[in-house]
Design a protein around this motif. Sequence first.
Motif, mmCIF file in Angstrom:
data_model
loop_
_atom_site.group_PDB
_atom_site.id
_atom_site.type_symbol
_atom_site.label_atom_id
_atom_site.label_comp_id
_atom_site.label_asym_id
_atom_site.label_seq_id
_atom_site.Cartn_x
_atom_site.Cartn_y
_atom_site.Cartn_z
ATOM 1 N N VAL A 1 3.623 12.596 -1.500
ATOM 2 C CA VAL A 1 4.956 13.035 -1.097
ATOM 3 C C VAL A 1 4.953 13.554 0.338
ATOM 4 N N SER A 2 6.159 13.768 0.858
ATOM 5 C CA SER A 2 6.300 14.462 2.137
ATOM 6 C C SER A 2 5.714 15.863 1.973
ATOM 7 N N SER A 3 4.804 16.235 2.871
ATOM 8 C CA SER A 3 4.006 17.426 2.604
ATOM 9 C C SER A 3 3.556 18.104 3.888
ATOM 10 N N ASP A 4 3.352 19.416 3.823
ATOM 11 C CA ASP A 4 2.740 20.137 4.930
ATOM 12 C C ASP A 4 1.432 20.798 4.500
ATOM 13 N N VAL A 5 0.841 20.292 3.406
ATOM 14 C CA VAL A 5 -0.433 20.821 2.920
ATOM 15 C C VAL A 5 -1.547 20.564 3.935
ATOM 16 N N THR A 6 -1.481 19.421 4.621
ATOM 17 C CA THR A 6 -2.414 19.094 5.705
ATOM 18 C C THR A 6 -1.603 18.843 6.971
ATOM 19 N N GLU A 7 -2.278 18.385 8.014
ATOM 20 C CA GLU A 7 -1.562 18.056 9.255
ATOM 21 C C GLU A 7 -0.787 16.762 9.158
ATOM 22 N N LEU A 8 -0.973 16.003 8.067
ATOM 23 C CA LEU A 8 -0.283 14.734 7.875
ATOM 24 C C LEU A 8 1.110 14.949 7.291
ATOM 25 N N PRO A 9 2.063 14.050 7.610
ATOM 26 C CA PRO A 9 3.416 14.209 7.064
ATOM 27 C C PRO A 9 3.543 13.803 5.597
ATOM 28 N N LYS B 1 1.325 3.184 10.426
ATOM 29 C CA LYS B 1 1.641 1.764 10.253
ATOM 30 C C LYS B 1 2.974 1.593 9.538
ATOM 31 N N GLY B 2 3.216 2.397 8.508
ATOM 32 C CA GLY B 2 4.486 2.325 7.782
ATOM 33 C C GLY B 2 5.652 2.767 8.633
ATOM 34 N N LEU B 3 5.498 3.872 9.339
ATOM 35 C CA LEU B 3 6.580 4.378 10.176
ATOM 36 C C LEU B 3 6.920 3.394 11.300
ATOM 37 N N PRO C 1 0.822 -1.210 0.000
ATOM 38 C CA PRO C 1 0.000 0.000 0.000
ATOM 39 C C PRO C 1 0.859 1.266 0.000
ATOM 40 N N VAL C 2 0.745 2.062 -1.045
ATOM 41 C CA VAL C 2 1.579 3.258 -1.208
ATOM 42 C C VAL C 2 1.451 4.188 -0.006
ATOM 43 N N ASN C 3 0.249 4.251 0.577
ATOM 44 C CA ASN C 3 0.044 5.112 1.739
ATOM 45 C C ASN C 3 0.996 4.768 2.884
ATOM 46 N N SER C 4 1.449 3.506 2.927
ATOM 47 C CA SER C 4 2.374 3.062 3.969
ATOM 48 C C SER C 4 3.796 2.868 3.474
ATOM 49 N N THR C 5 3.959 2.450 2.211
ATOM 50 C CA THR C 5 5.313 2.152 1.729
ATOM 51 C C THR C 5 6.154 3.410 1.527
ATOM 52 N N VAL C 6 5.529 4.531 1.198
ATOM 53 C CA VAL C 6 6.294 5.781 1.084
ATOM 54 C C VAL C 6 6.833 6.218 2.448
ATOM 55 N N PRO C 7 6.031 6.191 3.519
ATOM 56 C CA PRO C 7 6.606 6.466 4.850
ATOM 57 C C PRO C 7 7.707 5.477 5.235
ATOM 58 N N ILE C 8 7.578 4.217 4.829
ATOM 59 C CA ILE C 8 8.641 3.244 5.097
ATOM 60 C C ILE C 8 9.935 3.682 4.426
#
Length: 352
Positions: free
Chosen positions: A294-302, A345-347, A159-166
């Motif tokens: 991508v790594s982002s500050d557009v929202t509160e999520l990293p 979950k990825g982190l 899942p890209v939502n988790s593998t990018v943070p990994i």
Amino acid sequence: MAASAERIRRLAAHLNPAGHAGQEGTLLMERTRARGASSGFKVAVLGAAGGIGQPLSLLLKTSPLVSTLHLFDVVNTPGVTADLSHINSSAVVRGFVGNDQLPAALDGVDLVVIPAGVPRKPGMTRDDLFNINAGIVQKLCEGIAKHCPRAVVNIISNPVNSTVPIAAEVFKRAGTWDPRKVLGVTALDVVRANTFVAEVIGVNPEIVDVPVVGGHAGVTILPLLSQVTPSFSFSKEETEKLTVRIQDAGTEVVQAKAGTGSATLSMAYAAAKFAEQCLRGLSGETGIVECAYVSSDVTELPFFATKVRLGRSGVEEIHPLGPLNEFERSALSKAIGELKGSIDKGLNFVRK
């Protein structure tokens, strides 16, 4: 005589069976040319023998922006390499098989594309893939951090939502983290949105542009239909139905293939288009804007998917979300809630 002998040597190298390895472990045919016939970039596909990897490698082989194409997988790479090497495009194809050849596959690479991992099957969610694919992505990114730390990395593995943070956590640990260089490929969501919207409004899909933000799974996929180009006003019912279809499009393919696979061809097409845009940015071309996770500050999520401007450094600008309607604001709240759990979950996978 010397020139003739060299031509004969090259011909002999090509006539060697492609499945046999040379002393260095890579395919014999790699010694015929070190670089492509034209200037371009060195690109590595990690997972090149898989359902996405093979058509993706085919498309990249035909790209004028690719000079050398490195194909890596744990099995079956020799056959794929031999097959693609017969195509009369300028890119040289070099094959690498097995984890011990990963360092050579990554040597000097400008762009790494990672489709490696297991595909979804009927009844599986992207989270069901996590335990297998998370470990694969971690291992590959450890290799990237060591052997081509300045490369741009396109992550397809779900899942890209988790593998990018990994990937980010691996690079941070290695001291090579550059948030501009790591991009989760959500281009397929855009391709699908453009196609489905074009069907509704009756135009060529190639002229449609739907920004898709959030993530790359279920309700985290948020098409901003209020910002579609060419401008079009959708009814509430149309908006809801289109959004659900775009979010569930992957499941639609998995079910249609009845247990034989997932979205491989459309994913390969979208990933190849996205990779080419990254290469155009690396070459200095300006004005290249694509959606990516991508790594982002557009929202509160990293991490978050939105429009980004690509350039020589990778991601050079992250665009804001822009004006949202009531439906999109509500959907955004749901997407953020779902995404947070996937990111954590990825982190935690790497940190533990």
